[in-house]
Design a protein around this motif. Sequence first.
Motif, mmCIF file in Angstrom:
data_model
loop_
_atom_site.group_PDB
_atom_site.id
_atom_site.type_symbol
_atom_site.label_atom_id
_atom_site.label_comp_id
_atom_site.label_asym_id
_atom_site.label_seq_id
_atom_site.Cartn_x
_atom_site.Cartn_y
_atom_site.Cartn_z
ATOM 1 N N GLY A 28 0.815 -1.206 0.000
ATOM 2 C CA GLY A 28 0.000 0.000 0.000
ATOM 3 C C GLY A 28 0.847 1.254 0.000
ATOM 4 N N LEU A 29 0.249 2.347 -0.477
ATOM 5 C CA LEU A 29 0.874 3.657 -0.416
ATOM 6 C C LEU A 29 0.083 4.499 0.567
ATOM 7 C CD1 LEU A 29 1.609 4.496 -4.166
ATOM 8 C CD2 LEU A 29 3.035 3.285 -2.516
ATOM 9 N N ARG A 30 0.758 4.994 1.593
ATOM 10 C CA ARG A 30 0.127 5.824 2.617
ATOM 11 C C ARG A 30 0.620 7.260 2.415
ATOM 12 N NH1 ARG A 30 0.727 3.304 8.231
ATOM 13 N NH2 ARG A 30 2.917 3.588 7.779
ATOM 14 N N PRO A 31 -0.290 8.219 2.111
ATOM 15 C CA PRO A 31 0.132 9.608 1.908
ATOM 16 C C PRO A 31 0.787 10.170 3.166
ATOM 17 C CG PRO A 31 -2.158 9.314 1.260
ATOM 18 C CD PRO A 31 -1.734 8.059 1.949
ATOM 19 N N ALA A 41 6.284 11.876 -0.513
ATOM 20 C CA ALA A 41 4.862 11.997 -0.830
ATOM 21 C C ALA A 41 4.088 10.817 -0.255
ATOM 22 C CB ALA A 41 4.668 12.066 -2.341
ATOM 23 N N TYR A 42 4.717 9.630 -0.257
ATOM 24 C CA TYR A 42 4.068 8.409 0.230
ATOM 25 C C TYR A 42 5.050 7.562 1.021
ATOM 26 C CZ TYR A 42 0.346 9.186 -3.180
ATOM 27 O OH TYR A 42 -0.693 9.721 -3.900
ATOM 28 N N GLU A 43 4.532 6.856 2.003
ATOM 29 C CA GLU A 43 5.243 5.759 2.636
ATOM 30 C C GLU A 43 4.770 4.487 1.949
ATOM 31 O OE1 GLU A 43 4.077 6.004 6.723
ATOM 32 O OE2 GLU A 43 5.689 7.402 7.215
ATOM 33 N N ILE A 44 5.672 3.556 1.722
ATOM 34 C CA ILE A 44 5.321 2.253 1.158
ATOM 35 C C ILE A 44 5.158 1.305 2.339
ATOM 36 C CG2 ILE A 44 5.995 0.385 -0.382
ATOM 37 C CD1 ILE A 44 7.951 2.431 -1.706
ATOM 38 N N VAL A 45 3.988 0.676 2.440
ATOM 39 C CA VAL A 45 3.707 -0.237 3.547
ATOM 40 C C VAL A 45 3.287 -1.597 2.998
ATOM 41 C CG1 VAL A 45 3.089 1.606 5.169
ATOM 42 C CG2 VAL A 45 1.321 0.595 3.737
ATOM 43 N N THR A 46 3.512 -2.630 3.817
ATOM 44 C CA THR A 46 3.092 -3.976 3.447
ATOM 45 C C THR A 46 2.690 -4.728 4.710
ATOM 46 O OG1 THR A 46 3.684 -5.938 2.153
ATOM 47 C CG2 THR A 46 5.380 -5.046 3.618
ATOM 48 N N GLY A 57 9.426 1.457 2.864
ATOM 49 C CA GLY A 57 10.027 2.381 1.905
ATOM 50 C C GLY A 57 9.278 3.687 1.849
ATOM 51 N N ALA A 58 9.715 4.530 0.913
ATOM 52 C CA ALA A 58 9.092 5.838 0.718
ATOM 53 C C ALA A 58 9.275 6.258 -0.730
ATOM 54 C CB ALA A 58 9.715 6.865 1.660
ATOM 55 N N LEU A 59 8.413 7.196 -1.175
ATOM 56 C CA LEU A 59 8.431 7.693 -2.555
ATOM 57 C C LEU A 59 8.391 9.212 -2.576
ATOM 58 C CD1 LEU A 59 5.757 5.233 -3.953
ATOM 59 C CD2 LEU A 59 8.206 5.177 -4.490
ATOM 60 N N TRP A 60 9.200 9.791 -3.454
ATOM 61 C CA TRP A 60 9.242 11.244 -3.645
ATOM 62 C C TRP A 60 8.877 11.563 -5.085
ATOM 63 C CZ3 TRP A 60 12.323 8.625 -0.378
ATOM 64 C CH2 TRP A 60 12.525 9.160 0.903
ATOM 65 N N PRO A 61 8.176 12.675 -5.319
ATOM 66 C CA PRO A 61 7.869 13.063 -6.701
ATOM 67 C C PRO A 61 9.139 13.531 -7.415
ATOM 68 C CG PRO A 61 6.979 14.671 -5.146
ATOM 69 C CD PRO A 61 7.581 13.581 -4.336
ATOM 70 N N GLY A 74 11.647 6.064 -5.391
ATOM 71 C CA GLY A 74 12.054 5.742 -4.032
ATOM 72 C C GLY A 74 12.658 4.362 -3.975
ATOM 73 N N SER A 75 12.588 3.762 -2.795
ATOM 74 C CA SER A 75 13.144 2.420 -2.654
ATOM 75 C C SER A 75 12.390 1.643 -1.592
ATOM 76 C CB SER A 75 14.631 2.484 -2.305
ATOM 77 O OG SER A 75 14.814 3.076 -1.049
ATOM 78 N N ILE A 76 12.538 0.339 -1.693
ATOM 79 C CA ILE A 76 12.003 -0.593 -0.705
ATOM 80 C C ILE A 76 13.209 -1.196 -0.008
ATOM 81 C CG2 ILE A 76 10.849 -2.817 -0.425
ATOM 82 C CD1 ILE A 76 9.073 -2.053 -2.783
#
Length: 152
Positions: A28-31, A41-46, A57-61, A74-76
């Motif tokens: 999932g992506l959590r804003p 922008a998002y945290e990557i969750v599982t 992980g996390a994601l940046w625009p 981003g990265s996991i």
Amino acid sequence: MNIGEIKQQNGRLLGAIATRSIDLPQLGLRPVQSQNERAPAYEIVTLNVGKRWVQIGALWPQTSNSTGEVFLQGSIDDPSLPEPLSIALFGTDEEGYRVAWRRPQRRDDFGPVTRGTRGSDTPSGGGFGDSTAGADGGLMGAGGDIDDEVPF
């Protein structure tokens, strides 16, 4: 190479990533709500083995230099992984995202090197300058015999 997808499901961004050695069937992506301009922008969750959501992980625009397209990068990472997995997501929240992976290109340690000039002490041709060997292979401009013995 596409390794997964994430789509809107019941108001949440959910999906999966799968490779030969990684299987994340519930991702999932959590804003992230932050005033910090460096925040993702998002945290990557599982879901972990205990069925709890954990951040991996996390994601940046980012914006593509060539097309101007905005994407997420981003990265996991997890202690169970041998190294972080760099990913990029292409798409939108509404349409969903394609999860792409690309192996970073290794730098060629023996490739050509371009050096700038530092001033008048740099040889005019760049590199190491002119040879100190004559046509016969002997040292030019030594002004006498060379003592090959080196005292220890």
